[in-house]
Design a protein around this motif. Structure first.
Motif, short mmCIF file in Angstrom:
data_model
loop_
_atom_site.label_atom_id
_atom_site.label_comp_id
_atom_site.label_asym_id
_atom_site.label_seq_id
_atom_site.Cartn_x
_atom_site.Cartn_y
_atom_site.Cartn_z
N ASP A 177 38.04 67.88 59.87
CA ASP A 177 37.12 68.68 59.07
C ASP A 177 37.73 70.05 58.76
OD1 ASP A 177 34.21 68.43 58.17
OD2 ASP A 177 34.27 70.44 58.97
N LYS A 178 37.65 70.46 57.50
CA LYS A 178 38.23 71.73 57.04
C LYS A 178 37.21 72.53 56.23
CE LYS A 178 42.41 70.38 58.43
NZ LYS A 178 43.16 70.99 59.53
N THR A 179 35.96 72.53 56.68
CA THR A 179 34.92 73.19 55.90
C THR A 179 34.48 74.53 56.49
OG1 THR A 179 33.16 71.99 57.07
CG2 THR A 179 34.03 70.99 55.04
N GLY A 180 35.17 75.00 57.53
CA GLY A 180 34.72 76.21 58.19
C GLY A 180 35.33 77.49 57.65
N GLY A 181 36.10 77.42 56.58
CA GLY A 181 36.78 78.60 56.07
C GLY A 181 35.85 79.66 55.54
N VAL A 182 34.69 79.24 55.02
CA VAL A 182 33.67 80.17 54.57
C VAL A 182 32.42 79.92 55.41
CG1 VAL A 182 32.21 80.90 52.66
CG2 VAL A 182 34.58 80.24 52.22
N PRO A 183 31.97 80.89 56.18
CA PRO A 183 30.81 80.65 57.04
C PRO A 183 29.54 80.47 56.22
CG PRO A 183 31.43 82.96 57.12
CD PRO A 183 32.50 82.26 56.34
N LEU A 184 28.76 79.47 56.60
CA LEU A 184 27.49 79.19 55.92
C LEU A 184 26.36 79.39 56.91
CD1 LEU A 184 28.28 75.92 53.92
CD2 LEU A 184 28.35 78.28 53.11
N GLY A 185 25.41 80.21 56.55
CA GLY A 185 24.23 80.38 57.37
C GLY A 185 23.26 79.22 57.21
N ASP A 186 22.15 79.33 57.90
CA ASP A 186 21.16 78.25 57.92
C ASP A 186 20.65 77.93 56.52
OD1 ASP A 186 19.67 76.54 59.81
OD2 ASP A 186 17.91 77.59 59.06
N ALA A 187 20.34 78.95 55.74
CA ALA A 187 19.80 78.73 54.41
C ALA A 187 20.84 78.14 53.47
CB ALA A 187 19.25 80.03 53.84
N ALA A 188 22.08 78.63 53.56
CA ALA A 188 23.14 78.09 52.70
C ALA A 188 23.44 76.64 53.06
CB ALA A 188 24.39 78.94 52.83
N GLN A 189 23.36 76.31 54.33
CA GLN A 189 23.54 74.91 54.72
C GLN A 189 22.48 74.03 54.04
OE1 GLN A 189 25.58 73.02 56.45
NE2 GLN A 189 26.90 74.45 57.54
N TYR A 190 21.26 74.53 53.98
CA TYR A 190 20.20 73.77 53.30
C TYR A 190 20.54 73.57 51.82
CZ TYR A 190 15.64 72.54 51.36
OH TYR A 190 14.62 71.91 50.67
N ALA A 237 17.90 81.20 62.26
CA ALA A 237 17.83 79.77 61.99
C ALA A 237 16.37 79.32 62.02
CB ALA A 237 18.64 79.00 63.03
N GLY A 238 16.01 78.56 61.02
CA GLY A 238 14.63 78.09 60.94
C GLY A 238 13.71 79.01 60.16
N ASP A 239 14.24 80.09 59.59
CA ASP A 239 13.43 81.02 58.80
C ASP A 239 13.41 80.55 57.36
OD1 ASP A 239 12.12 83.10 57.59
OD2 ASP A 239 13.73 84.56 57.91
N TRP A 240 12.33 79.88 56.93
CA TRP A 240 12.26 79.35 55.58
C TRP A 240 12.31 80.46 54.53
CZ3 TRP A 240 13.43 75.38 52.98
CH2 TRP A 240 12.91 75.15 51.72
N GLY A 241 11.89 81.67 54.92
CA GLY A 241 11.94 82.78 53.98
C GLY A 241 13.34 83.07 53.49
N ALA A 242 14.36 82.77 54.30
CA ALA A 242 15.74 82.98 53.86
C ALA A 242 16.09 82.06 52.71
CB ALA A 242 16.69 82.76 55.04
N VAL A 243 15.60 80.82 52.76
CA VAL A 243 15.84 79.88 51.65
C VAL A 243 15.11 80.36 50.41
CG1 VAL A 243 15.63 77.49 50.88
CG2 VAL A 243 16.11 77.98 53.28
N GLU A 244 13.87 80.78 50.57
CA GLU A 244 13.10 81.26 49.42
C GLU A 244 13.77 82.47 48.77
OE1 GLU A 244 8.51 80.08 50.51
OE2 GLU A 244 9.32 81.95 51.32
#
Length: 392
Positions: A177-190, A237-244
Motif C-alpha cells: 500500500d502506497k496511499t499514506g503520502g497525503v494524510p487524510l482525516g476522518d471526513a476526507a476518508q468518507y 473522528a466521528g464528527d459528522w459536522g466535519a463532513v458537512e
C-alpha cells in the motif's frame, strides 16, 4: 468474561498440537475463518510451514450447489486451505472442548473486483476500488446475502461473526500500500469512499442530488488536501459536522441517506438469511463501528438499529475501548458486546496488559472478549494471554 480467539484453518490443520494449545489459553470459544480475503499470514509454530499465502478471497470449504451458473460466485481456496479446511479444523477444535463460531468476511474481495470490475466502488475521480464491492448493486447484494448464509452456518458451528457487512472504501491495507503520502482525516476518508457507480449515482439522484454535480463538489472539497493543506477533517473522528463543512450540509445528508439505507437493508437481509439457514439458538454477531458513516471491516452502524437486527457486535478496541460505550448504552442483557483486543505484539497489540485492558473494556460495557489472533501470536504473546485469562 467469555472469551474467543480468532483462528485460521491453516493454523490448525496439519498441527496436531494446535487445538490443545488454543484451549490451554483459557478460552472457551474460537472464531474460525470460513470465508476470508487474500492475506499473507505467519504460522510460527506449525510443523510444516511458517508462512501461508492466501492468494485470493475464498471460501474455506467446498461451495454449495446454490452457486451453479451464478455470477458472481465464491471461489474455493487453493493449496493454502484445500477441500473442507474449515470443517477439518472445526472438528479438531471441537474435540479439544472448544465451541466453534464461524468468521465470515463479506464485502472485501479483490478477486471479485478483478474479475468483475463493474461490481467495485468508484470514487468521485472515476477510480475503481477492486477490493471494495459496491453493496448497493443488486447482484452483489444477492451474492453477499447468500454467502453470509452459507459460510456462517457450517456443520458444528454454534454462531457466526460477520465482518465487512457494509460499505468498504479507500482505507484498506492493500498489497504494498502506497496511499499514506497525503494524510487524510476522518471526513476526507468518507469523501474518498463515496461510490459513484451507476447504481449509486441513481441513488443520489433519488435523494435529490445530481450525481455529476455531487462528484464535482467532492473533488473541490478534497483539492486543498492534495495541495498540502489541512487533512480534510475539522473535528474528531466521528464528527459528522466535519463532513458537512467540506461538502455542504444538504449534499452530505443526501449521501448519508442513500448509504445508510443501503447498508441497513443489506445487514437486515444477511442476518435474516443466516437465521433462516441456522438451527435454533445460533448466535449472529457483526463486526461493527458505532459511527454509521465509517467504512471497512468493522462496518459503520447505528448501534440501536444493529442491535435490533443481530444478537450483538464485535467492536474494535486496538485504539482503546472508547467505541464500546455507544453499543453498551442501548444493549440489553441478552446482547453480546464483545471487545476485540489485539494480542499480537508485533502487530501493535499488548498481551502484557490484556488483564487491565479487559477490565477497562468491561467497565465500558463489554460483556465478552475477542482475541486477535491465536495463530499469529508468538509463544511469548500466548504465555501472556494465558496469564491474563487465568485472573479474569
Amino acid at each position: 468474561m467469555r472469551t474467543s480467539a480468532f483462528v485460521y484453518p491453516w493454523d490448525v490443520n496439519g498441527d496436531p498440537d494446535a487445538p490443545a494449545r488454543i484451549a490451554g489459553l483459557g478460552v472457551r470459544q474460537v472464531t474460525l475463518a470460513s470465508a476470508y480475503h487474500s492475506t499473507r499470514a505467519l504460522t510460527p509454530r506449525h510443523p510444516r510451514h511458517r508462512v501461508v499465502t492466501a492468494e485470493h478471497a475464498a471460501v474455506l470449504y467446498p461451495p454449495g450447489d446454490r452457486w451453479a451458473g451464478r455470477v458472481p460466485r465464491p471461489h474455493s481456496a487453493g493449496d493454502w486451505a484445500p477441500g473442507d479446511a474449515h470443517g477439518e479444523a472445526s472438528a479438531a477444535l471441537a474435540s479439544a472442548g472448544l465451541e466453534v463460531h464461524t468468521w465470515v468476511v463479506l464485502a472485501h474481495n479483490s478477486r471479485l473486483g478483478a474479475e468483475h470490475p463493474g461490481t467495485s466502488v468508484v470514487n468521485a475521480y472515476g477510480d475503481r476500488y477492486p477490493w471494495a464491492p459496491c453493496v448497493a448493486q443488486p447482484a452483489t447484494r444477492a451474492y453477499l446475502v447468500d454467502l453470509a448464509a452459507e459460510a456462517a452456518v457450517r456443520p458444528g458451528a454454534a454462531g457466526t461473526e460477520l465482518e465487512s457487512l457494509g460499505w468498504y472504501g479507500l482505507a484498506h491495507l492493500h498489497a504494498h500500500d502506497k496511499t499514506g503520502g497525503v494524510p487524510l482525516g476522518d471526513a476526507a476518508q468518507y469523501l474518498m469512499s463515496l461510490c459513484f457507480c451507476p447504481v449509486c449515482r441513481t441513488g443520489y439522484a433519488e435523494a435529490g442530488q445530481d450525481a455529476d454535480a455531487l462528484a464535482a463538489r467532492v473533488r473541490a472539497a478534497l483539492e486543498p488536501v492534495w495541495c498540502g493543506g489541512a487533512p480534510g477533517d475539522t473535528g474528531p473522528a466521528g464528527d459528522w459536522g466535519a463532513v458537512e463543512k467540506l461538502l455542504g450540509a444538504e449534499p452530505a445528508a443526501a449521501t448519508r441517506a442513500w448509504r445508510d439505507a443501503t447498508a441497513r437493508s443489506l445487514q437486515e437481509a444477511a442476518v435474516a438469511a443466516v437465521r433462516a439457514a441456522a438451527p435454533e439458538g445460533f448466535q449472529v454477531l457483526l463486526h461493527a463501528d458505532p459511527v454509521p458513516y465509517h467504512c471497512g471491516a468493522n462496518a459503520g452502524v447505528d448501534p440501536a438499529h444493529i442491535l435490533s437486527v443481530a444478537d450483538g457486535v464485535v467492536v474494535p478496541c486496538a485504539g482503546g475501548p472508547g467505541l464500546l460505550a455507544p453499543f453498551a448504552r442501548v444493549a440489553t442483557p441478552a446482547h453480546v458486546v464483545a471487545a476485540n483486543l489485539t494480542v499480537v505484539s508485533g502487530m501493535g497489540g499488548s498481551p502484557a496488559t490484556l488483564a487491565a485492558d479487559a477490565s477497562r473494556a468491561r467497565d465500558l460495557g463489554a460483556t465478552e472478549l475477542r482475541l486477535y489472533h491465536a495463530g499469529l501470536a508468538s509463544d511469548a504473546d500466548l504465555a501472556a494471554v494465558r496469564e491474563a485469562l487465568a485472573v479474569l
